[in-house]
Design an enzyme around this catalytic site. Structure first.
Site, PDB file in Angstrom:
ATOM      1  N   HIS A   1     -41.665  -3.170  -3.251  1.00 44.73           N
ATOM      2  CA  HIS A   1     -40.562  -2.484  -3.938  1.00 44.73           C
ATOM      3  C   HIS A   1     -39.875  -3.378  -4.967  1.00 44.73           C
ATOM      4  O   HIS A   1     -38.776  -3.075  -5.421  1.00 44.73           O
ATOM      5  CB  HIS A   1     -39.541  -1.987  -2.915  1.00 44.73           C
ATOM      6  CG  HIS A   1     -40.094  -0.956  -1.986  1.00 44.73           C
ATOM      7  ND1 HIS A   1     -39.598  -0.754  -0.711  1.00 44.73           N
ATOM      8  CD2 HIS A   1     -41.111  -0.069  -2.137  1.00 44.73           C
ATOM      9  CE1 HIS A   1     -40.282   0.210  -0.121  1.00 44.73           C
ATOM     10  NE2 HIS A   1     -41.207   0.635  -0.968  1.00 44.73           N
TER      11      HIS A   1
ATOM     12  N   GLY B   1     -36.153  -0.212  17.976  1.00 41.48           N
ATOM     13  CA  GLY B   1     -36.017   1.219  17.757  1.00 41.48           C
ATOM     14  C   GLY B   1     -37.337   1.872  17.380  1.00 41.48           C
ATOM     15  O   GLY B   1     -38.336   1.200  17.099  1.00 41.48           O
TER      16      GLY B   1
ATOM     17  N   CYS C   1     -37.531  -9.697  15.489  1.00 37.00           N
ATOM     18  CA  CYS C   1     -38.692 -10.417  14.964  1.00 37.00           C
ATOM     19  C   CYS C   1     -38.507 -11.922  15.104  1.00 37.00           C
ATOM     20  O   CYS C   1     -39.463 -12.647  15.412  1.00 37.00           O
ATOM     21  CB  CYS C   1     -38.918 -10.055  13.500  1.00 37.00           C
ATOM     22  SG  CYS C   1     -39.433  -8.355  13.224  1.00 37.00           S
TER      23      CYS C   1
ATOM     24  N   CYS D   1     -30.367  -5.365 -23.089  1.00 41.01           N
ATOM     25  CA  CYS D   1     -31.470  -6.329 -23.187  1.00 41.01           C
ATOM     26  C   CYS D   1     -31.266  -7.205 -24.419  1.00 41.01           C
ATOM     27  O   CYS D   1     -31.024  -6.701 -25.523  1.00 41.01           O
ATOM     28  CB  CYS D   1     -32.789  -5.573 -23.273  1.00 41.01           C
ATOM     29  SG  CYS D   1     -34.234  -6.617 -23.589  1.00 41.01           S
TER      30      CYS D   1
END
Length: 309
Positions: A157, A284, A300, A216
């Site tokens: 992503h 979960g 984790c 930009c």
């Protein structure tokens, strides 16, 4: 498609200084039970039997570094507030929405960019260095895997540490944009009402009215974080590349993701079609629980570093 430190500001380079799960971090981690010895043994055997492991990581991996997520029960953004993330179409079509987004991001950036990898990030980096991990696909945009030293990595992503021009495509480090924000808004200040995922904070609309957003510097176009907003799709070339890496792998591990977003879930479907063994470490339920051989519902950072290679 190997990621490079050149895509990040130099100041994010860190040593092996994993953050610990202290009280101020714990509030974003949902409650879980202790590690079941039988489940740990099964996960150990799963990793030991894999020679080309494919890993998909999600927001649950980074909550232990102090970054909130969206969906964790009781502590995620959806549970704590009625705020919802920026939609791609809203960002593209509305200058006011972009002003609001960038003002919140400007306030939240110093804290968000300072987060450090935790033991789970370093464990996965070690698995790569020892030849166990073939490829890691992260749905996170926080660059913590890169900070940990991961190289065989796809940021599915994108990353909030990069900014892209929607007109000319120029990529610049987010840290450079922070300097431009400061220069354009010398007298502007706002107090945050709370922290949100993906690098922004909660601000009221009236707080952002006088915030100036730069264009930009190459073409004058619209600047956007180089991330896939909700409602947008992942680049097809990236998706095909990840499918190729999955085809080269012999097992799949999900680390800290509910897989509710299809962009990540699709690779579990593909793995199941290939009859690859699948294990999930996540607090979960997940969208892929029916596809897995092993499910471990703990942090984790508690279980991955315990795996012996």
């Amino acid at each position: 498609m190997l990621c490079s430190w050149r895509s990040l500001p130099p100041r994010v380079a860190v040593g092996r200084c994993a953050s610990t799960i202290q009280a101020n971090v714990q509030r974003f981690v949902p409650a879980s039970g202790s590690v079941d010895s039988n489940a740990l043994e099964q996960l150990q055997a799963f990793v030991s039997n894999a020679s080309r492991l494919f890993v998909i990581s999600g927001a649950g991996l980074s909550t232990e570094s102090g970054i909130p997520d969206y969906r964790s029960e009781g502590v995620g953004l959806y549970a704590r507030t009625d705020r919802r993330p920026m939609q791609h179409s809203e960002f593209v079509r509305s200058a006011k929405s972009r002003q609001r987004y960038w003002a919140r991001n400007y306030v939240g950036w110093p804290q968000f960019s300072s987060h450090q990898p935790n033991p789970a990030h370093f464990a996965l980096r070690d698995w790569e260095e020892k030849g166990k991990l073939h490829w890691l696909v992260t749905q996170n945009v926080d660059a913590l895997h890169l900070k940990a030293g991961q190289r065989r990595l796809t940021e599915l992503h994108g990353s909030t540490h990069r900014v892209v021009c929607l007109d000319c495509g120029q990529l610049t480090p987010r840290a450079e944009l922070q300097k431009r924000f400061a220069a354009l808004n010398p007298g502007w200040a706002a107090s945050a009402g709370g922290v949100a995922p993906d690098g922004d904070v909660f601000l009221e609309d009236e707080q952002v009215l006088n915030f100036t957003v730069p264009a930009c510097d190459a073409c004058g176009g619209v600047l956007k974080p180089e991330v896939t907003f909700f409602g947008d799709v992942v680049n097809r070339t990236t998706v095909n590349f990840v499918h190729d890496k999955l085809a080269e792998s012999d097992a799949v591990l999900v680390a800290g993701s509910s897989l509710q977003v299809f962009s990540g879930y699709r690779f579990l479907l593909a793995a199941s079609e290939r009859k690859l063994p699948i294990a999930i470490v996540n607090i979960g339920p997940t969208r892929a629980d029916h596809l897995t051989d092993i499910k471990v519902s703990v942090r984790c950072g508690e279980v991955l570093p315990a795996i012996q290679l």
